[in-house]
Structures are given as structure tokens and as C-alpha cells.
Design an enzyme around this catalytic site. Structure first.
Site: not given
Lengths: 346, 346
Positions: A46-48, A89, A194, A235, A245-246
Site C-alpha cells: 500500500r501507499g501510492a 484501487r 496505518q 494519492d 490523500n488518506k
């Protein structure tokens, strides 16, 4: 020593399963592109930026397994593979950027053997370039940080999220490496934690002093003047600087503005999407309500409770003090500065 | 049919253990004031109004067990009891208000037998008055709510939190009882998840449609225009209207202001503390970091992770559209309106 979140082993990809952290460091070796797709969906990767790199390796793995030797047939099969990977995603720009770049390389190859080799080489190159981009942006961003600062960050943006040096967390770790005394307030980042699981693990590893807080505590510390900077990753960044973003990032940005705390976004330029005029065009992934009603199999709410689970939110550009990229730090008007930085050559 | 969060049984107090909800409805019968104190500390009883009522019953229980018949000796022993009860949780005004009122009743009694009877009667009266106050403020507050509204609320403020009708949740439930179509966005309220566990349980019981969200999602829904009101309770309201409430409330107030959403505080007048000029004088309880690093015994963060756990924050009065009390709805300037409403007789 950086954590190797993703590693290419010649014919397979080794990943650190991020859903098992911090309890266990479990490494998985994936040989099929479907395993890469599943690992992205399940957020083992995970993580862009890391998703982009994994997507590129996924295309390479998929290509290696195609048995067709006819170029057109091969490219048709490759298209199915890239579509599957792209469907994992929807929000992170980096995934689509990496897949597009792999597709372009495939188109230019003359025969299947050559294309396969070129795709593997391109995925490795994307990984190296992206890692280098995070190294450079971490260094540039760290220059902004004063000695003795407390930095609030959200979600996880370190080596795990980037298969490189990190974005927001890269800036933080680099600032400490420059000899600055840094303290971090890390939000736990519900629903998938996270921050509590991964950022805490990475900060501990990097020996950066930190305090874990719930997402709801960020305002409390900002209002008391105990936060010098908020730094987050991204993201997808639209043409005007609006940044997905998150979930929870928007709230942090509003609170930062209200309390005169600089709010920085750190991201490689591959996160920038000039095709979208503004943030309202960014597709926000809606994930399973079970991630909200449960934590690691523990049920929190009464049975049958309905929950919402938007995985991201959009922070309008007016709240963003600056965007830190590997090509430089850009500010308002983003509509000009983002395009300009994408046109500069490294 | 209201949940009986606290019930007086003549010589003991029956409480619903809120730490067991929503998994199980466990009732406990407590005969000693120390058990009341422990139940408040462990948050088996929680919510500012309910803590006040429990504190009053705690004083009554303590008084009944004192064997001294000499008035002065009795009052000395009672003082130790009230000090112990007052030390359980520092932020909610209602606790100190209730204990003070019980102390005053004790002072006016002529002999120990009479004082004991008067204390029991006073605790029962406090409970009845506080329940009635929440009934009235729920009714007054419900008048503010338009048909077809979506209301965002934080923490738990229903019958469980008040041993009555509720404050913010009372307003919501009453608005629906008036025939209005109401939808609720309930924040889970980390760290102790009073929203996910208790508000969800109460809304389900009251058949009010709701969606559970993480605390970090509130801004997302406000920014999209999907929230018509934010309504919260309060633990202590200073003279100028600054309001201490569950951690995260301040952030909601800032987000509400930023998105032009009315932000209401609902509380009985016993929550108002005119002795404190402003919110920065309110003592904020700091609870165990383990509540942040763990959820119901599940460890979330790496071992040894340091966490902060302020249980409340203070919302400056300028963010508060109105404060809903049983004596009326007050607005800016709170420094005048709060004092005025405390001087009115019921």
C-alpha cells in the site's frame, strides 16, 4: 538501512506483508500478476508510490507468463492484465501512471521476447526512479524543517509506502538525519491503523521520537501550539493542487489553517494528475464497512451496524502551504506551478 | 422505554456496565461508595450527567455505611467519601456540582439519622431533576431540527450518558419522535469507541437510521454538504461558553464552522461552571496510553509505543452556534446569556 517493501528477484517479486505489521515481518514471494493484484487490494502492499511500483512489476510478471508468441495476441493478453491491475484501487495516480508507462513500452517492442525483456527492465527502472524521487524530495522537504520541531503526520508514508525513502515520513527521517531534533505526533489513522501499525514501526526503526495519538486528538495539539508542521503524503494531486490523500487529511488541513500551522504535502511528481482540473473529479475508493465496524476481527459495534468507509478525502489547494516534489517545492498558484514542474527535466 | 443506566434500589445502586456494551447487557448492583468510584474510573458509568447522578448516589451509599453517630465525626468521614468520589474524574462539572449539593444537604441536617435520610432523598431528587432536565432540553433542541436532516454526533450522549433522556442524542431521538425524518452520522469516538459501542446501540434501540463513521471521516461528509447539524454534549461549560467535551469535539466544531454547518452543544445547566472565566482553565483528564495503543486487549502498535490520551478538548465559544439547556437555548454573547439562564428559575 531501508526496509525493502518490494524487491524484484528476477522472475518474482518479494514483498513485506504490511497487514501483518507490526506483529510479524512476513515476506511473500509472488510469481503471478494476480497475486500482485490481490496483494494491492488486501493492502499487503500500500501507499501510492509503492502501489505504482508493484503495478509495474505486476505487468512484468504477467507478461513473462504469457505463452503467445504472436505480437498482437501477446499485446491483447497484456491488455487484460493491465486492466486487472488497474482495477485494484482507483484513487492513487501512481498506479495508472506506472501501468501506462509499461503499456507504452510494450507497444514499442518489435517481438514478444524483446517486449518481455523491455517490460522487466522498465519495471526495475520505474522502481529505481521512484525510489530516487523519494530520496530527493525527502532531502528538499527536510530543508523546510526547523531544529526542535514537532511534526504531525497522518497515515504511513515511509519506506513501506514508497518502496523507497518515503514521502512525508521521508522528510521527517531526513530532517533528523540532518541533525535536527525532531518529535513526531503520529495519528493512528483509522480505520486500518496505518499510523499505529506502520508509521510507529518505521519511526521506532529510525529512532525518531514519537507519540501516537488518535485522529481526533490532532486538533487538541494544534490548538495548544504543540505542532510546528503537518506533513502528509498524497494519492492524487489535481491540476489546481487539490490533493486526495488518506481519509482525515482534509480535517488536518482545516485544523492546520485555523491554527496557523504550515501544511505540507510530499509526493513524487508521478502523483500529479494534470488531466483532472480539480479534486472533485478524483474518484474516491469506498472500502468495506467491516473495516470500520471491526478491528482485527474484534467486532466493535452492534451487529448489523451500517458504516461508511471512504478511504480518501480531498484537501482543497487553498489549505496547502506547499507541495514537496523531487523536482522542487511548489506553491500557489498550483495551476501554474504544478504544470511548470512537470515540464522541467530532472 | 428508556434504558435505566442507573437505578436506586433503596440501599444499593444498579448500573448497566457500559464497558460490556454492545456485546452484553450486564447489570451490576453496587452497595459501597468505593464501587461507585471504581465504576466511574473504569467508565462502567460515564457521561457527564450520569457521573453527577452516580456521584450523588455514591455519597448516599457512603453515608449509609458510616457507623459514627456523632454528627461531627460523621461529617468528617463523609468528607473523605466525597473527596474520593470527586477524585474519580476531573473534567465533568456535573460530578462536582452533585457532590457539592450533597455536602450542603449534609451540613444542614441536625443528626446523623436525619442526614442519612436527607442524603438519600437528595440523591434521588438530583436524579429525577437531571432526568427531567434532559427531557426538557431534548424537547427544546428538537425544535431546531428541520425535517429530513442529517445530524452528525460525537461520543455518546443518550440515556446511557445521562441516566435520563440524553443530551445531544436526546435531541436527535426527540426530533424523530416529533415525526421528522432524521438520519445520523455517528462518529466511532476513539479511543474508547463510545460512538461505535454505545451510540450505535442506543440509535438501533430507538430505531433512528444511522451510519457509523471513523472520527476522521466527519470532515469528508461536512465538506460534501451531507451534514445539516453537528450536535454534541458537554462535560464542562465555562463562563464565556468555551466547552470541554470528548476529545475530537474541537475538530468537529472547526470543520462545522468551515463548512457553514450549525454546531450545537446540548447540556443541562448543571454542566455550566461560572467559576471558570474561560476554557483554558478547565482541567483536562489524561487517561492511560493503553486505551490508544490497544482496543479491547488487541495490541495495535509496536511494543513500547508511547501514546497520548487527553480525554477531552475545549471548543472555544466562537465556534458554538447555540447551547441547548433545559432552561432555554442560549447564544452569543455567552458571557451574559449563560449567567442569565442560571439566574432564571424553572
Amino acid at each position: 538501512m531501508l526496509t525493502k517493501a518490494i524487491e524484484w528477484l528476477g522472475d518474482r517479486v518479494k514483498i513485506l506483508d504490511q497487514t501483518q505489521l507490526p506483529r510479524e515481518e512476513v515476506y511473500l514471494e509472488l510469481s503471478h500478476y494476480q497475486d500482485i493484484a490481490s496483494a494491492i487490494i488486501a493492502m499487503k502492499i500500500r501507499g501510492a508510490p509503492a502501489i505504482g511500483i508493484a503495478g509495474a512489476y505486476g505487468v512484468a510478471l504477467g507478461a513473462l507468463k504469457i505463452e503467445s508468441v504472436a505480437r498482437d495476441e501477446f499485446l491483447d493478453k497484456l491488455r487484460v492484465i493491465t486492466q486487472n491491475l488497474a482495477a485494484t484501487r482507483p484513487t492513487a495516480k501512481n498506479l495508472f501512471w506506472a501501468i501506462d508507462r509499461m503499456q507504452q513500452v510494450a507497444q514499442t517492442g518489435k517481438d514478444v521476447g524483446q517486449i518481455k525483456k523491455a517490460l522487466v527492465a522498465e519495471a526495475v527502472k520505474i522502481h529505481a526512479e521512484e525510489a530516487e524521487a523519494t530520496r530527493r524530495l525527502s532531502q528538499l522537504g527536510a530543508e523546510l524543517i526547523r531544529d526542535g520541531s514537532t511534526i504531525l503526520t497522518h497515515c504511513n508514508t515511509g519506506p513501506l509506502a514508497t518502496a523507497g525513502y518515503g514521502t512525508a515520513l521521508g522528510v521527517i527521517i531526513r530532517a533528523q538525519a540532518q541533525g535536527k531534533r525532531i518529535k513526531v505526533l503520529a495519528t493512528e489513522t483509522r480505520p486500518l491503523l496505518q499510523g499505529a501499525r506502520l508509521t510507529a514501526w518505521e519511526l521506532k526503526k529510525a529512532s525518531v521520537p514519537f507519540t501516537l495519538i488518535t485522529d481526533s486528538m490532532a486538533g487538541y495539539f494544534m490548538e495548544r501550539g504543540e505542532v510546528d508542521y503537518v506533513i502528509v503524503g498524497a494519492d492524487r494531486i489535481a491540476q489546481n493542487g487539490d490533493t486526495a490523500n488518506k481519509i482525515g487529511t482534509y480535517s488536518l488541513a482545516v485544523l492546520a489553517r485555523e491554527n496557523d500551522v504550515p501544511f505540507y504535502v510530499a509526493a513524487p511528481t508521478t502523483t500529479i494528475d494534470l488531466s483532472l482540473a480539480s479534486g472533485d473529479k478524483i474518484l474516491i475508493e469506498q472500502r468495506s464497512p467491516a473495516e470500520v465496524t471491526h478491528i482485527q476481527e474484534v467486532s466493535l459495534a452492534p451487529e448489523g451496524t451500517q458504516a461508511a468507509n471512504p478511504a480518501f478525502d480531498v484537501t482543497p489547494h487553498r489549505y496547502i502551504t506547499a507541495i514537496i516534489t523531487e523536482r522542487g517545492i511548489v506553491k500557489e498558484p498550483y495551476i501554474d506551478s504544478l504544470e511548470a514542474i512537470l515540464l522541467t527535466t530532472n
